[in-house]
Scaffold this active site. Structure first.
Site, PDB file in Angstrom:
ATOM      1  CE  LYS A  99      -1.629   2.952   2.866  1.00 44.02           C
ATOM      2  NZ  LYS A  99      -1.708   4.176   2.044  1.00 44.02           N
TER       3      LYS A  99
ATOM      4  N   GLY B 223      -5.009   3.211  -1.326  1.00 44.07           N
ATOM      5  CA  GLY B 223      -6.078   3.636  -0.422  1.00 44.07           C
ATOM      6  C   GLY B 223      -5.513   4.418   0.739  1.00 44.07           C
TER       7      GLY B 223
ATOM      8  N   GLY C 174      -4.553   5.280   4.819  1.00 40.95           N
ATOM      9  CA  GLY C 174      -3.950   4.555   5.928  1.00 40.95           C
ATOM     10  C   GLY C 174      -4.977   3.919   6.851  1.00 40.95           C
ATOM     11  N   PRO C 175      -5.946   4.711   7.317  1.00 41.96           N
ATOM     12  CG  PRO C 175      -6.949   6.526   8.387  1.00 41.96           C
ATOM     13  CD  PRO C 175      -6.050   6.176   7.235  1.00 41.96           C
TER      14      PRO C 175
ATOM     15  CB  VAL D 137      -5.751   0.287   2.236  1.00 47.32           C
ATOM     16  CG1 VAL D 137      -4.801  -0.747   1.652  1.00 47.32           C
ATOM     17  CG2 VAL D 137      -6.982   0.432   1.340  1.00 47.32           C
ATOM     18  N   GLY D 138      -4.327   0.625   5.076  1.00 44.31           N
ATOM     19  CA  GLY D 138      -3.148   0.408   5.920  1.00 44.31           C
ATOM     20  C   GLY D 138      -3.489  -0.432   7.145  1.00 44.31           C
TER      21      GLY D 138
ATOM     22  CD  GLU E  69      14.115   1.766   8.340  1.00 42.91           C
ATOM     23  OE1 GLU E  69      14.591   2.811   8.835  1.00 42.91           O
ATOM     24  OE2 GLU E  69      14.691   0.671   8.372  1.00 42.91           O
TER      25      GLU E  69
ATOM     26  CB  CYS F  23      13.132   9.977   7.348  1.00 44.57           C
ATOM     27  SG  CYS F  23      13.910   8.865   6.187  1.00 44.57           S
TER      28      CYS F  23
ATOM     29  CD  GLU G 159      10.349  13.470  10.805  1.00 50.00           C
ATOM     30  OE1 GLU G 159       9.279  12.923  11.059  1.00 50.00           O
ATOM     31  OE2 GLU G 159      11.322  12.899  10.283  1.00 50.00           O
TER      32      GLU G 159
HETATM   33  P1  NAD Z   1       2.386   8.602   7.632  1.00 54.65           P
HETATM   34  O1  NAD Z   1       2.790   7.815   8.810  1.00 54.65           O
HETATM   35  O2  NAD Z   1       1.228   9.496   7.758  1.00 54.65           O
HETATM   36  O3  NAD Z   1       2.021   7.665   6.398  1.00 54.65           O
HETATM   37  C1  NAD Z   1       2.885   6.648   5.935  1.00 54.65           C
HETATM   38  C2  NAD Z   1       2.047   5.535   5.332  1.00 54.65           C
HETATM   39  O4  NAD Z   1       1.256   4.964   6.373  1.00 54.65           O
HETATM   40  C3  NAD Z   1       1.062   6.018   4.262  1.00 54.65           C
HETATM   41  O5  NAD Z   1       0.964   5.019   3.268  1.00 54.65           O
HETATM   42  C4  NAD Z   1      -0.237   6.137   5.034  1.00 54.65           C
HETATM   43  O6  NAD Z   1      -1.376   5.982   4.227  1.00 54.65           O
HETATM   44  C5  NAD Z   1      -0.112   4.972   6.004  1.00 54.65           C
HETATM   45  N1  NAD Z   1      -0.923   5.118   7.220  1.00 54.65           N
HETATM   46  C6  NAD Z   1      -1.364   6.266   7.799  1.00 54.65           C
HETATM   47  N2  NAD Z   1      -2.103   5.966   8.903  1.00 54.65           N
HETATM   48  C7  NAD Z   1      -2.133   4.609   8.995  1.00 54.65           C
HETATM   49  C8  NAD Z   1      -2.713   3.709   9.919  1.00 54.65           C
HETATM   50  N3  NAD Z   1      -3.448   4.127  10.944  1.00 54.65           N
HETATM   51  N4  NAD Z   1      -2.509   2.397   9.736  1.00 54.65           N
HETATM   52  C9  NAD Z   1      -1.765   1.931   8.706  1.00 54.65           C
HETATM   53  N5  NAD Z   1      -1.200   2.736   7.787  1.00 54.65           N
HETATM   54  C10 NAD Z   1      -1.361   4.074   7.933  1.00 54.65           C
HETATM   55  O7  NAD Z   1       3.691   9.332   7.168  1.00 54.65           O
HETATM   56  P2  NAD Z   1       3.855  10.271   5.902  1.00 54.65           P
HETATM   57  O8  NAD Z   1       3.257  11.590   6.288  1.00 54.65           O
HETATM   58  O9  NAD Z   1       3.399   9.614   4.667  1.00 54.65           O
HETATM   59  O10 NAD Z   1       5.446  10.357   5.788  1.00 54.65           O
HETATM   60  C11 NAD Z   1       6.197  11.263   6.524  1.00 54.65           C
HETATM   61  C12 NAD Z   1       6.823  10.604   7.729  1.00 54.65           C
HETATM   62  O11 NAD Z   1       7.537   9.426   7.384  1.00 54.65           O
HETATM   63  C13 NAD Z   1       7.822  11.477   8.395  1.00 54.65           C
HETATM   64  O12 NAD Z   1       7.605  11.459   9.771  1.00 54.65           O
HETATM   65  C14 NAD Z   1       9.160  10.848   8.060  1.00 54.65           C
HETATM   66  O13 NAD Z   1      10.187  11.060   8.936  1.00 54.65           O
HETATM   67  C15 NAD Z   1       8.835   9.433   7.975  1.00 54.65           C
HETATM   68  N6  NAD Z   1       9.767   8.740   7.088  1.00 54.65           N
HETATM   69  C16 NAD Z   1      10.685   7.869   7.604  1.00 54.65           C
HETATM   70  C17 NAD Z   1      11.588   7.236   6.778  1.00 54.65           C
HETATM   71  C18 NAD Z   1      12.607   6.263   7.291  1.00 54.65           C
HETATM   72  O14 NAD Z   1      13.133   5.502   6.516  1.00 54.65           O
HETATM   73  N7  NAD Z   1      12.915   6.260   8.550  1.00 54.65           N
HETATM   74  C19 NAD Z   1      11.539   7.460   5.424  1.00 54.65           C
HETATM   75  C20 NAD Z   1      10.603   8.343   4.941  1.00 54.65           C
HETATM   76  C21 NAD Z   1       9.707   8.962   5.779  1.00 54.65           C
END
Ligand code: NAD
Length: 472
Positions: free
Chosen positions: A171, A202, A204-205, A207-208, A246, A280, A379
């Site tokens: 996803k 889809g 996060g809430p 499909v994730g 990550e 990140c 962050e």
């Molecule tokens: P996010 O956590 O909002 O979303 C990441 C993914 O998770 C998306 O696909 C989203 O749809 C999904 N998601 C959201 N809520 C969910 C839930 N309740 N259950 C399952 N899946 C869910 O993060 P973002 O805004 O897309 O990305 C930015 C963040 O990611 C920053 O905090 C950044 O530091 C971090 N990041 C970390 C790394 C790393 O390798 N450490 C790399 C890139 C980004």
């Protein structure tokens, strides 16, 4: 160009989504909607996981040479689409095309190549006393990825999982799903067996969470925010499923008094602003020895002034927009709070000029940032650099480690032994000394709340394997 998508990739073919609902994909440089993708449901996840489960035994039992051949064909199919991928990332994320070509496409191709090679040399069984120790694939993998490096973050999960013998349900982020469609066209061309690689788009809430909570998903590999990582851990914990996380970072760039200051500051600013600061591992805190502090601030302001904002497709552009209006507003709030908390504006800031259209934030440098303040602790994920003076090496390490994160970092010194001592004292998953290049074979991952597990190289492969001891 019609970018609208209506289907998912399940069980080796493109199939219609179960609901007619869609999600809009925007161009952050123009604020226009450029495409829609289907909003998946838990039923779509069930179909994808069932396909992956059915493919597991076959893929796990496939000879390494055949897996290598599939990954190699995928590398060729992706390479053939390199320009289209770079343009798509520039369009849906806003990364300047030049940077998108080098980083957003070049890096995942290098990582995929490394797994073609690693898959060709699977770890041999070990003999320990009367035990034969073998490594076996962990099972069906659910991969959930963010928007900031939309191809790299997918490949960093998919390639090792597939090399290890695990089928995958992906996803991607709802903000940047288009590049995943290109990836899956390449996956289709590469001829993986049906069910081995599956795509459901889809939110996060919906499909994730359906992936993270699915009883038939053996491991969830997630990249994204720490808050979501925590939620995924809770969902996976109910069935003791393995997780790899990550997460966020607040990395420190430590510039000691004997450093080559001009290079350290220029590279440091470049690192903090890469991909509009939506990285990140970005070195978002610059820690400078007091004796060189004023000089460093002047250099940082000069470097920031060189970042021209604009259209990602204009070759003169060095900084694109942020991914969304929400992200831009968050970053602006962080800047305002940083200044209200006593930070001194050195470049950019709330009143600096930005293009009239698009989610732009001017490259911003804030000095005298209190190490305990929000700007030094949270962050930001935007082009905002916090500069903090330090008294000596010990103080620099204490400030660097004053963070709930521990993903990356840097040290600059003319004395490599001294830099190494500081690097070893930093509680973080990676440290670069004097701007050393990125190594795609080195373990990548975080200490503390930056994550669990490691990606890349053989370390990334190990995440998708489990050990079995056979006594005889
Ligand atoms: P996010 O956590 O909002 O979303 C990441 C993914 O998770 C998306 O696909 C989203 O749809 C999904 N998601 C959201 N809520 C969910 C839930 N309740 N259950 C399952 N899946 C869910 O993060 P973002 O805004 O897309 O990305 C930015 C963040 O990611 C920053 O905090 C950044 O530091 C971090 N990041 C970390 C790394 C790393 O390798 N450490 C790399 C890139 C980004």
């Amino acid at each position: 160009m019609d970018l609208a998508r209506t289907d998912f990739y399940l069980d080796g073919r493109w199939v219609a989504a179960s609901s007619g609902q869609t999600l809009a994909v925007g161009n952050p440089a123009t604020e226009e909607v450029i495409a829609t993708v289907p909003a998946g449901t838990a039923a779509d996840v069930d179909r994808a996981v069932a396909a992956a489960r059915a493919a597991f035994a076959g893929w796990a039992g496939t000879a390494p040479a055949e897996r290598v051949a599939c990954l190699d064909r995928l590398h060729a199919a992706l390479s053939a689409r390199a320009d289209e991928i770079a343009r798509t990332v520039a369009l849906e994320l806003g990364t300047p095309l030049k940077v998108a070509t080098r980083v957003q496409v070049g890096l995942p191709l290098a990582v995929l190549r490394s797994y073609v090679e690693l898959a060709a040399r699977p770890p041999a069984p070990q003999t320990v006393g009367n035990s034969l120790v073998v490594r076996e694939p962990v099972g069906v993998v659910g991969a959930i990825t963010p928007w900031n490096y939309p191809l790299h973050q997918v490949v960093a999960k998919l390639a090792p999982a597939l090399a290890a013998g695990c089928p995958v349900v992906l996803k991607p982020s709802e903000l940047t799903p288009l590049v995943s469609y290109l990836l899956f066209e390449a996956i289709h061309d590469a001829g993986f067996p049906p069910g081995v690689v599956n795509l459901v788009t889809g939110t996060g809430p919906v499909v994730g969470e359906a992936i993270a909570a699915h009883p038939d998903v053996d491991m969830v590999s997630f990249t994204g925010s720490t808050a979501t990582g925590r939620r995924i851990s809770h969902l996976a914990a109910d069935r003791i499923a393995r997780v790899a996380l990550e997460l966020g970072g607040k990395s420190a760039n430590v510039i000691l008094d004997d450093a080559d200051l001009a290079t350290a500051v220029k590279v440091g600013v470049g690192n903090a602003f890469l991909n509009s600061g939506q990285t990140c591992t970005a070195w978002t805190r610059m820690l400078v020895h007091r004796d060189r502090y004023d000089e460093a601030l002047a250099l940082a302001a000069q470097a920031a002034a060189g970042y021209r904002l604009g259209d990602p497709f204009d070759p003169a552009t060095r900084l694109g927009p942020l991914v969304s209006a929400a992200q831009r507003d968050r970053v602006r709030d962080h800047i305002a709070k940083g200044l209200a908390d006593g930070g001194r504006l050195v470049a950019g800031g709330p009143d600096a000029a930005v293009p009239g259209r698009g989610f732009f934030v001017a490259p911003t440098v804030i000095a005298d940032v209190d190490p305990d303040s929000a700007l030094a602790q949270e962050e930001v994920f935007g082009p905002v650099l916090a500069v903090i003076p330090v008294d000596d090496d010990e103080h620099a390490v204490a400030v660097a480690n004053n963070s709930r994160y521990g993903l990356a970092g840097a040290v600059w010194s003319a004395d490599e032994e001294r830099a190494l001592r500081v690097a070893r004292a930093m509680r973080t998953g990676a440290v670069d000394i004097n701007g050393a290049p990125f190594n795609p074979l080195a373990p990548f991952g975080g200490y503390k709340q930056s994550g669990l597990g490691r990606e890349l190289g053989s370390y990334g492969l190990d995440e998708f394997l489990q050990l079995k001891a056979i006594q005889r």
